[in-house]
Write an enzyme that holds these catalytic residues in place. Structure first.
Site, PDB file in Angstrom:
ATOM      1  CG  ASP A 145      -2.145   0.782   1.050  1.00 43.70           C
ATOM      2  OD1 ASP A 145      -2.121   1.768   0.768  1.00 43.70           O
ATOM      3  OD2 ASP A 145      -3.335  -0.125   1.110  1.00 43.70           O
ATOM      4  CG  HIS A 207      -5.598   3.564   0.542  1.00 50.02           C
ATOM      5  ND1 HIS A 207      -4.845   2.249   0.432  1.00 50.02           N
ATOM      6  CD2 HIS A 207      -6.654   3.623   0.204  1.00 50.02           C
ATOM      7  CE1 HIS A 207      -5.804   1.682  -0.215  1.00 50.02           C
ATOM      8  NE2 HIS A 207      -6.883   2.170  -0.676  1.00 50.02           N
ATOM      9  CB  SER A 529      -9.310   0.506  -0.298  1.00 50.31           C
ATOM     10  OG  SER A 529      -8.608   0.481  -1.470  1.00 50.31           O
TER      11      SER A 529
END
Ligand SMILES: *[C@@H]1O[C@H](CO)[C@@H](O)[C@H](O)[C@H]1NC(C)=O
Ligand SMILES: *[C@@H]1O[C@H](CO)[C@@H](O)[C@H](O)[C@H]1NC(C)=O
Ligand SMILES: *[C@@H]1O[C@H](CO)[C@@H](O)[C@H](O)[C@H]1NC(C)=O
Ligand SMILES: *[C@@H]1O[C@H](CO)[C@@H](O)[C@H](O)[C@H]1NC(C)=O
Ligand SMILES: *[C@@H]1O[C@H](CO)[C@@H](O)[C@H](O)[C@H]1NC(C)=O
Ligand SMILES: *[C@@H]1O[C@H](CO)[C@@H](O)[C@H](O)[C@H]1NC(C)=O
Length: 742
Positions: A145, A207, A529
């Site tokens: 990520d 994220h 996600s």
């Protein structure tokens, strides 16, 4: 006349020459490519230097500066390399005897963002963590990520043992940031822009920290968000170890970097890999780095959890659809940050907002819905005279949700009703707004607009109720969640399963919200996600409970025990309000308690996937590039199977002819002596027979096969029909949805 002539000639000249120059530039422009080489028997996967030398030699047949062109040499995930090459150079390389295929890597993968542990019943005395004393101890989850935030409270290692002996990775943070929770951190960013190549694995996005915390974050109690009590945030496997591989910057993740990240994560010793990224458009498996890398992972027994994508609700928008990956859809949770709208006519509509000012008095204010471009509250479209002191209705689209509120505030408005577009349906968000807001569904927005049109003196106010755990219809499938089937392999039902992916609360890098005068370390994010790492954590729990299970057995356990009904006991719905089908939710919403003890599993070994790849008609060289470092095969000599015959835990039936038989094999992982009976739901116009109708297992790990025969009864039937097969014993119910395509 003269001037005209001259300029005309110059223009013409330039058209030809400039065009030629541009064309040459384009041909000589260097792009990232992944070059797949023949997977010869003699490739030594343990000798990195030899592999790099071979790849450089091959590269130098077309480029003088091979050293600077080579991005990565791969000798485990595939035999091949990534390099910057022009189209001409790629063409020249095609003549090389080792060359199989060049994969253009110029289109980056995207991150798929747009209270979950309680909701999944992991907590509490009857919850899984207490009941089984299993919080993922000793299991290593690798998250590819944007990196992670060192020092975040979710990465506290209190009570965690050191990593297991097999761990070969390392942590590129300093000693205090790396601990027994965060055991690995590396960056692979060579394929991106020059200035980004050497960034450390520190998350600058949100994220990466959010997905890592959702999978394995340590419990953090009493989270307070702008004065609202949010309770505890925790990963689904709070005692598992975390290794982060930074392969993304901003929203973009370059495929050569992802590919290297997967290779490293597997070799470092990760048990589970979590990939919350995807790409639009359907690629064959031999052109798709996640599919290629995922095959290497499962070959080494590593479970791979991937996001279905955020391109729903249209059909065949799914990403990450290879049958050796887990493909995760996103569902809503029961948590709601309630901010309702009350209209002058007394009607109340439930909405959401995270900004809930304490001094709001709930006096009725005039409410307006402006037409034309002002309906979306884009900066510069609102007339202060029309909105001052009023609540303004703003439609979603064009600019951001929070930005619309800023525009209203700057124009003198007192509040905003944020209304979904038709395609957003009932998916609302709890955002950090800058003024009182209620984000409502498309349907409720229409009723509010009807009311405003119906009276000259329309008024409204907001009712802030804070955190509530009663959101209706939870879980339901989010509108944005991508839908199957894939065009590459339509007889494998995808997605596989759904997990929480709407307004998921998890750790983020510390962020100061200037408008709120506060710093936050947790935030709500939505997307497949966010759903994916829930499943990665649950895979870690199953791995801990059953260390010898294959990735396919773990996936089967999750899929055949998934729920198809919501908290009210009604069928799980999608954004349309109708029951969600298999192409929206796969087998259903994950139920971690049941997944620990599924009774039977539909297992798959790497050679089953090899038979499948030959069965979908791939050439030997492509099959061998995918399955590397498994020994190369000749498809003519293997038992090629058609896709619907792959031993998958969901069943798609192509019914072109009046009758079709599907084979499946189950393995007993429950108890010896168990007996299962086939219970079916059969669509109208069809008959389904299962032979044998009863399966009795003398011993554990015993396998038994059965046949499912589907027949048309000669009456007209719809194009797609839904049924199900459940193997039911005294203790277990093992469910597979059946999708029949006439
Ligand atoms: C190590 O990292 C932590 C967390 O980022 C930071 O607070 C600390 O100052 C760092 N220490 C050193 C010696 O760099
Ligand atoms: C989705 O499907 C609808 C109806 O078939 C169509 O109008 C729309 O253009 C599609 N959206 C996209 C993004 O393809
Ligand atoms: C409520 O408080 C906010 C900031 O705390 C302030 O900006 C706003 O003017 C106040 N509103 C009212 C109606 O007092
Ligand atoms: C709107 O535009 C004005 C003028 O360009 C600018 O000052 C302001 O910051 C903008 N507001 C938002 C919310 O973008
Ligand atoms: C921001 O918060 C700090 C500490 O809570 C407080 O001292 C300060 O006055 C606040 N600033 C504003 C502009 O509200
Ligand atoms: C193909 O299947 C048959 C029958 O199950 C088996 O005997 C044979 O060994 C298989 N061949 C290969 C190459 O696996």
């Amino acid at each position: 006349m003269n001037t005209y002539k001259t300029s005309f000639i110059i223009f013409l000249f330039c058209t030809l020459v400039c065009y030629t120059i541009a064309k040459n530039d384009q041909k000589n422009a260097k792009k990232n490519y992944i070059i797949l080489n023949h997977a010869a028997d003699d490739v030594d996967t343990s000798d990195d230097e030899k592999a790099t030398a071979t790849h450089k030699a091959m590269l130098s047949t077309v480029a003088k500066d091979a050293d600077s062109r080579l991005l990565y040499s791969y000798n485990k995930v595939v035999n091949g390399f990534a390099a910057k090459l022009s189209d001409d150079e790629v063409q020249a390389m095609e003549k090389h005897p080792l060359f199989v295929r060049a994969i253009p890597a110029d289109k980056p993968y995207q991150l798929l963002t747009t209270h979950s542990p309680d909701f999944l019943q992991l907590r509490g005395s009857s919850g899984l963590w207490q009941r089984t004393k299993n919080m993922g101890e000793g299991v290593i989850v690798g998250v590819l990520d944007t990196g992670a935030t060192p020092g975040h409270p979710s990465f506290d290692d209190t009570g965690m043992p050191p990593p297991p002996k097999k761990w070969k990775g390392h942590c590129d943070f300093n000693k205090t940031a790396c601990n027994n929770k965060l055991i690995g951190a590396k960056s692979f960013l060579k394929a991106g822009a020059e200035e980004l190549k050497h960034l450390p694995p520190i998350d600058n996005n949100e994220h990466g920290t959010h997905t890592a915390c959702t999978a394995v974050g340590a419990p953090v109690k009493n989270i307070d968000m702008l004065g609202l009590a949010m309770g505890e945030a925790s990963g689904t496997a709070p005692r598992a170890h975390l290794a982060v591989y930074r392969v993304c910057t901003g929203q973009a993740c370059e495929s050569p970097d992802i590919f290297k990240g997967i290779e490293e994560a597997v070799n470092d010793g990760c048990d589970v890999i979590s990939l919350s990224l995807g790409i639009d458009g359907a690629l064959p498996f031999y052109m798709d780095p996640v599919a290629l890398g995922g095959f290497y992972a499962i070959l080494k027994g590593v479970f791979v959890s991937t996001a279905a994508g955020n391109s729903g609700p249209n059909a065949t928008t799914i990403s990450n659809y290879a049958p050796w990956l887990l493909t995760v859809a996103a569902s809503t949770t029961d948590r709601h940050i309630s901010s309702s709208v009350k209209l002058g006519n007394g009607l109340v509509f439930n909405g959401e907002s995270l900004y809930q000012p304490k001094n709001w008095t709930s006096t009725m204010l005039p409410v307006v819905y402006l037409l034309g471009s002002a309906s979306k509250c884009v900066n510069g479209t609102l007339d202060s005279n029309q909105v001052r002191g009023k609540i303004v209705v703003c439609d979603r689209g064009v600019n951001g949700r929070v930005e619309k509120g800023k525009v209203v505030l700057e124009a003198g408005g007192s509040g905003m009703i944020l209304v979904n577009q038709q395609e957003d349906a009932s998916s609302t968000n709890a955002d950090f707004h800058v003024l009182p807001v209620s984000h409502v569904s498309y349907a409720d927005g229409n009723k509010i607009k009807d009311y405003i049109r119906s009276t000259k003196q329309s008024t409204a106010t907001f009712l802030f109720k804070g955190v509530e755990f009663n959101a209706p219809n939870a879980p339901s499938i989010a509108a944005f969640s991508s839908r199957g089937p894939s065009v590459v392999s339509p007889m494998i039902i995808k997605p596989d399963i759904a997990g929480p992916g709407v307004s998921v609360l998890a750790g983020v890098p510390p962020m100061t919200l200037p408008t709120q005068n506060t710093t936050i370390q947790f935030n709500f994010l939505s997307g497949t996600s966010m759903a994916t790492p829930h499943l990665s954590g649950i895979a870690a729990l199953i791995k801990k409970e059953h260390p010898d299970w294959s990735p396919a057995a773990i996936r089967s356990a999750m899929m055949t025990t998934a729920d198809t009904t919501n908290m009210e006991g009604k069928p799980i719905i999608d954004q349309s309000g109708l029951p969600a089908d298999v192409f929206a939710m796969g087998n259903g919403q994950v139920n971690p308690n049941k997944a620990m003890d599924p009774g039977l599993v539909y297992d798959l070994a790497p050679e089953d996937y090899i038979n499948y790849l030959c069965g979908i008609g791939y050439k030997d060289k492509d099959v061998n590039a995918i399955i590397f470092p498994a020994p190369p095969v000749e498809c003519a000599k293997v038992n090629a199977t058609s896709e619907e015959q792959l031993n998958y835990p969901s069943i798609a039936v192509p019914l072109q002819s009046p009758i079709k038989t599907i084979l499946r094999t189950v393995t007993n992982v429950g108890e010896a002596g168990a007996s299962y009976k086939a219970v079916m739901t059969v669509p109208k116009g069809i008959s389904i027979e299962v032979v044998p109708p009863t399966l009795t297992f003398k011993s554990l790990n015993e396998k038994q096969s059965f046949k499912i025969t589907v027949k048309r009864l000669g009456v007209p039937v719809p194009k797609i029909m839904a049924g199900e097969l459940k193997w039911v014993s005294a203790k277990h119910s093992v469910r597979s949805p059946i999708a029949i395509r006439a």
